[in-house]
Write a protein that holds these residues in place. Sequence first.
Motif, short mmCIF file in Angstrom:
data_model
loop_
_atom_site.label_atom_id
_atom_site.label_comp_id
_atom_site.label_asym_id
_atom_site.label_seq_id
_atom_site.Cartn_x
_atom_site.Cartn_y
_atom_site.Cartn_z
N ALA A 127 19.60 19.64 -35.45
CA ALA A 127 18.31 20.24 -36.00
C ALA A 127 17.32 20.46 -35.18
O ALA A 127 17.41 19.73 -34.06
N VAL A 128 16.33 21.20 -35.52
CA VAL A 128 15.25 21.52 -34.60
C VAL A 128 14.36 20.64 -34.84
O VAL A 128 13.84 20.23 -35.49
N THR A 129 13.90 19.99 -33.55
CA THR A 129 12.66 18.85 -33.46
C THR A 129 11.74 19.55 -32.24
O THR A 129 12.10 20.00 -31.21
N LYS A 130 10.62 18.91 -32.19
CA LYS A 130 9.85 18.88 -31.06
C LYS A 130 8.85 17.70 -31.18
O LYS A 130 8.40 17.20 -32.11
N ARG A 131 8.74 17.03 -30.02
CA ARG A 131 7.51 16.11 -29.77
C ARG A 131 6.89 16.25 -28.40
O ARG A 131 7.60 16.76 -27.42
N PHE A 176 0.91 20.16 -21.72
CA PHE A 176 1.66 19.22 -22.32
C PHE A 176 3.03 19.10 -21.87
O PHE A 176 3.65 19.97 -21.12
N VAL A 177 3.85 18.12 -21.95
CA VAL A 177 5.05 17.92 -21.78
C VAL A 177 5.61 17.69 -23.13
O VAL A 177 5.06 17.17 -23.71
N SER A 178 6.78 18.48 -23.52
CA SER A 178 7.54 18.31 -24.92
C SER A 178 8.72 18.21 -24.57
O SER A 178 9.54 18.79 -23.65
N VAL A 179 9.58 17.50 -25.62
CA VAL A 179 10.85 17.59 -25.82
C VAL A 179 11.38 18.40 -27.07
O VAL A 179 10.88 18.23 -27.92
N ASP A 180 12.31 19.57 -26.66
CA ASP A 180 12.44 20.40 -28.01
C ASP A 180 13.96 20.41 -28.03
O ASP A 180 14.66 20.55 -27.28
N ARG A 181 14.15 20.34 -29.25
CA ARG A 181 15.83 20.38 -29.62
C ARG A 181 15.74 21.78 -30.31
O ARG A 181 15.09 21.96 -31.47
N ILE A 182 16.27 22.72 -29.84
CA ILE A 182 16.52 24.03 -30.51
C ILE A 182 17.66 24.54 -30.61
O ILE A 182 18.76 24.16 -29.95
N ARG A 183 17.85 25.75 -31.52
CA ARG A 183 19.04 26.27 -31.72
C ARG A 183 19.34 27.80 -30.78
O ARG A 183 18.48 28.43 -31.10
N SER A 184 20.24 27.60 -29.86
CA SER A 184 20.18 28.74 -28.96
C SER A 184 21.25 29.76 -29.50
O SER A 184 22.32 29.57 -29.86
N THR A 185 20.73 30.99 -29.68
CA THR A 185 21.41 31.94 -30.27
C THR A 185 22.41 32.71 -29.26
O THR A 185 23.48 33.11 -29.51
N PHE A 186 22.06 32.28 -28.00
CA PHE A 186 22.83 32.94 -26.95
C PHE A 186 24.13 32.22 -26.84
O PHE A 186 25.36 32.90 -26.88
N ILE A 187 24.12 30.84 -27.10
CA ILE A 187 25.45 30.19 -26.93
C ILE A 187 25.78 29.43 -28.45
O ILE A 187 26.82 28.67 -28.30
N ASN A 188 25.15 29.81 -29.30
CA ASN A 188 25.23 29.36 -30.57
C ASN A 188 25.71 27.92 -30.85
O ASN A 188 26.57 27.44 -31.31
N ALA A 189 24.61 27.10 -30.19
CA ALA A 189 24.73 25.87 -30.32
C ALA A 189 23.27 25.21 -30.08
O ALA A 189 22.30 25.95 -29.64
N PHE A 190 23.20 23.82 -30.59
CA PHE A 190 21.76 23.15 -30.26
C PHE A 190 21.66 22.66 -28.71
O PHE A 190 22.82 22.24 -28.40
N VAL A 191 20.30 22.81 -28.21
CA VAL A 191 20.42 22.43 -26.96
C VAL A 191 19.05 21.57 -26.74
O VAL A 191 18.20 21.87 -27.54
#
Length: 134
Positions: A76-80, A89-104
């Motif tokens: 899931a995509v999340t950000k805090r 700001f400092v943030s923790v981002d959970r994103i979907r990488s289209t380059f490797i086709n996975a969440f990072v």
Amino acid sequence: MEGSGLNSIGDSVYVYVGNYQEEVRIRIKKLKEGAEGRMEQDGNKWISLTMEQWESLCLVKEEVSKQIELVTGRDAVTKRAWRLSPNRFVSVDRIRSTFINAFVTLINIRIYFMGGTDLPDNPTRYGITLKPEQ
């Protein structure tokens, strides 16, 4: 700028302390090896923090670590985000990488344009993205 030696935190990212305009600054930079074998800055991949901003970052370190543990492994995509100063700001981002086709999971320390909001919605090119192990 005078300062301490470079301290590697992995993947060609270095932290060092120096003085800029008579103010102590902590810089986190991505460096690459140049044509003559010397280390040089890799584009705009850096952030400079005052001691106050660095101390704010250190204060939220445990919360950032907990957020990394919470989101890692989720699909899931999340950000805090945590405020270090009015526009940093400092943030923790959970994103979907289209380059490797996975969440990072990534940690961003970045300067933002602050329109009429208190939320970090308009990032500038100034900042650095780190991996959780850094």
